[in-house]
Design a protein around this motif. Structure first.
Motif, short mmCIF file in Angstrom:
data_model
loop_
_atom_site.label_atom_id
_atom_site.label_comp_id
_atom_site.label_asym_id
_atom_site.label_seq_id
_atom_site.Cartn_x
_atom_site.Cartn_y
_atom_site.Cartn_z
N LYS A 31 46.59 36.34 27.01
CA LYS A 31 47.88 36.96 27.33
C LYS A 31 48.40 36.34 28.61
N GLY A 32 49.60 35.81 28.53
CA GLY A 32 50.24 35.26 29.72
C GLY A 32 49.36 34.25 30.42
N LYS A 33 49.00 34.55 31.64
CA LYS A 33 48.23 33.63 32.46
C LYS A 33 46.76 34.03 32.53
N SER A 34 46.25 34.61 31.44
CA SER A 34 44.83 34.96 31.40
C SER A 34 44.26 34.67 30.02
N ILE A 35 42.97 34.38 30.00
CA ILE A 35 42.26 34.15 28.74
C ILE A 35 40.85 34.68 28.90
N ILE A 36 40.36 35.34 27.84
CA ILE A 36 39.01 35.89 27.84
C ILE A 36 38.26 35.33 26.64
N PHE A 37 37.07 34.80 26.90
CA PHE A 37 36.23 34.23 25.85
C PHE A 37 35.07 35.16 25.56
N ASP A 38 34.68 35.24 24.30
CA ASP A 38 33.52 36.02 23.88
C ASP A 38 32.31 35.09 23.87
N THR A 39 31.32 35.36 24.71
CA THR A 39 30.13 34.52 24.79
C THR A 39 29.07 34.95 23.77
N GLY A 40 29.28 36.09 23.12
CA GLY A 40 28.27 36.64 22.24
C GLY A 40 27.40 37.68 22.94
N TYR A 41 27.42 37.68 24.27
CA TYR A 41 26.64 38.63 25.06
C TYR A 41 27.49 39.35 26.09
N GLY A 42 28.74 39.02 26.15
CA GLY A 42 29.67 39.57 27.12
C GLY A 42 30.90 38.69 27.10
N TYR A 43 31.74 38.82 28.10
CA TYR A 43 33.00 38.09 28.11
C TYR A 43 33.16 37.30 29.40
N LEU A 44 33.84 36.19 29.28
CA LEU A 44 34.11 35.30 30.40
C LEU A 44 35.62 35.12 30.47
N GLY A 45 36.22 35.54 31.58
CA GLY A 45 37.67 35.50 31.70
C GLY A 45 38.14 34.58 32.81
N PHE A 46 39.31 34.01 32.60
CA PHE A 46 39.96 33.17 33.60
C PHE A 46 41.39 33.65 33.75
N VAL A 47 41.84 33.72 35.01
CA VAL A 47 43.17 34.24 35.31
C VAL A 47 43.85 33.33 36.32
N GLU A 48 45.11 32.98 36.02
CA GLU A 48 45.94 32.29 37.00
C GLU A 48 46.60 33.36 37.85
N TYR A 49 45.94 33.73 38.93
CA TYR A 49 46.48 34.75 39.81
C TYR A 49 47.68 34.19 40.56
N GLU A 50 48.62 35.05 40.87
CA GLU A 50 49.84 34.61 41.54
C GLU A 50 49.82 34.94 43.03
N ASP A 51 48.64 35.33 43.54
CA ASP A 51 48.56 35.71 44.95
C ASP A 51 47.96 34.61 45.82
N GLY A 52 47.78 33.42 45.25
CA GLY A 52 47.29 32.29 46.03
C GLY A 52 45.79 32.30 46.29
N ARG A 53 45.04 33.16 45.62
CA ARG A 53 43.60 33.19 45.89
C ARG A 53 42.95 31.88 45.47
N PRO A 54 41.92 31.47 46.19
CA PRO A 54 41.26 30.21 45.88
C PRO A 54 40.33 30.33 44.67
N LEU A 55 39.95 29.18 44.14
CA LEU A 55 38.95 29.17 43.07
C LEU A 55 37.63 29.69 43.65
N ALA A 56 36.77 30.17 42.79
CA ALA A 56 35.48 30.72 43.21
C ALA A 56 34.48 29.57 43.36
N THR A 57 34.53 28.89 44.48
CA THR A 57 33.68 27.72 44.67
C THR A 57 32.21 28.12 44.78
N GLY A 58 31.35 27.20 44.40
CA GLY A 58 29.91 27.44 44.49
C GLY A 58 29.35 28.26 43.35
N MET A 59 30.16 28.55 42.35
CA MET A 59 29.70 29.37 41.23
C MET A 59 29.14 28.49 40.12
#
Length: 119
Positions: A31-59
């Motif tokens: 939906k819009g600027k977000s996507i959620i994937f089904d891993t089979g054991y839970g979900y993995l989501g990515f969001v294009e936030y509009e507040d300028g937050r940085p990527l989660a480095t080191g993950m």
């Protein structure tokens, strides 16, 4: 019960190309600027936030495989078309009880396919 982990990203379409088309995860919701994937054991989501937050480095986003052969199978499947993405070869980690390989997604997040071992 299940869980959803959300990561900030840039480029929803590129993330869909990588996680859905290349890695084979099912798209649970887009939906819009977000996507959620089904891993089979839970979900993995990515969001294009509009507040300028940085990527989660080191993950590291790690997928657990059934055995070493499964790790090798995934490696061969992903290495065939073009490899790239900073992909390493499968090997036993020198410090941890893990057999794995790594690659990078379009936002630079480290993705690992692993088999955790007992000894």
């Amino acid at each position: 019960e299940s869980s959803v982990l959300f990561f900030p990203c840039v480029g929803i379409d590129e993330m869909e190309e990588f996680y859905h088309h290349r890695l084979g995860l099912s798209v649970f919701q887009k939906k819009g600027k977000s996507i959620i994937f089904d891993t089979g054991y839970g979900y993995l989501g990515f969001v294009e936030y509009e507040d300028g937050r940085p990527l989660a480095t080191g993950m590291c986003i790690s997928f657990n495989c059934e055995n070493r052969e499964a790790v090798d199978r995934v490696y061969r499947a992903l290495a065939e078309p073009d490899g790239g993405d900073g992909m390493t070869i499968p090997r036993r980690h020198p410090q941890f009880l893990v057999y794995s390989f790594f690659l990078k997604d379009p936002n630079g997040y480290t993705v690992e396919f692993q088999k955790m071992e007992n000894e």
